[in-house]
Design an enzyme around this catalytic site. Sequence first.
Site, mmCIF file in Angstrom:
data_model
loop_
_atom_site.group_PDB
_atom_site.id
_atom_site.type_symbol
_atom_site.label_atom_id
_atom_site.label_comp_id
_atom_site.label_asym_id
_atom_site.label_seq_id
_atom_site.Cartn_x
_atom_site.Cartn_y
_atom_site.Cartn_z
ATOM 1 N N CYS A 31 51.179 -3.054 15.316
ATOM 2 C CA CYS A 31 52.084 -2.020 15.825
ATOM 3 C C CYS A 31 52.710 -1.204 14.700
ATOM 4 O O CYS A 31 52.990 -0.015 14.871
ATOM 5 C CB CYS A 31 53.174 -2.657 16.680
ATOM 6 S SG CYS A 31 52.575 -3.327 18.250
ATOM 7 N N ASP A 66 56.150 17.763 35.103
ATOM 8 C CA ASP A 66 56.617 17.432 36.456
ATOM 9 C C ASP A 66 57.078 15.985 36.565
ATOM 10 O O ASP A 66 57.394 15.505 37.654
ATOM 11 C CB ASP A 66 55.516 17.710 37.483
ATOM 12 C CG ASP A 66 54.230 16.917 37.207
ATOM 13 O OD1 ASP A 66 54.182 16.156 36.214
ATOM 14 O OD2 ASP A 66 53.280 17.075 37.994
#
Length: 235
Positions: A48, A151
């Site tokens: 990570c 949206d």
Amino acid sequence: AAMPGLLLGDEAPNFEAETTQGRIRFHDFLGDSWGILFSHPRDFTPVCTTELGRAAKLAPEFQKRNVKMIALSIDSVQDHLSWCKVGSVGRHRRNLHCCLALKAGGKGHTEQSTGSDLRMLNFRAGTGRYAAKVRALCTDILKQVFVFGPDKKLKLSILYPATTGRNFDEILRVVDSLQLTAYKKVATPVDWKPGDSVMVVPTLADEEAKKLFPKGVFTKDLPSGKKYLRYTPQP
């Protein structure tokens, strides 16, 4: 019982969280932008760390595309700030647009509740000792990538195991495809890259396609004789 995670077309939960750049409410944070949220099992994990560094380096490219990025982790904000100083993350951390790891906060929230809101667990494990182990596996091993449109709807979701680093060049390519196909009546074929020809959507009649794509529409010949593979230069 099986339970799907956040499905394509679902609205993003409007969670609140403390970040390394202050408190945010997710919908307000996105505004009219696209958004990428990518989760980490915890801070200071080796794979990570390389991913966060790459995301930071590519942040200007995502910003050009009106995309805001957030990395999600259950650790503390102080841990996130320390993580930001590590190696390649530190070299590019100023490129990140309010996008480093989150810790959920606010009334009724626990440290893991943001991940729960996003339904990163892919199934309901029930109760008891076995269920707790299953949930621990889900939160500690899996890594998600969510892409949201302006949206606030989910446009793409990718699930990675902890041992496989994410490909942010591919995520950038996917964003280019999502944005192009959201505003033009086209689709992108296999291995498409920006600048390559695109495909005319099947719902568009030939005559309408010719008017809509003045650069021309050409059809690939197939052994079946069917004429459904229609291409046009990228609009």
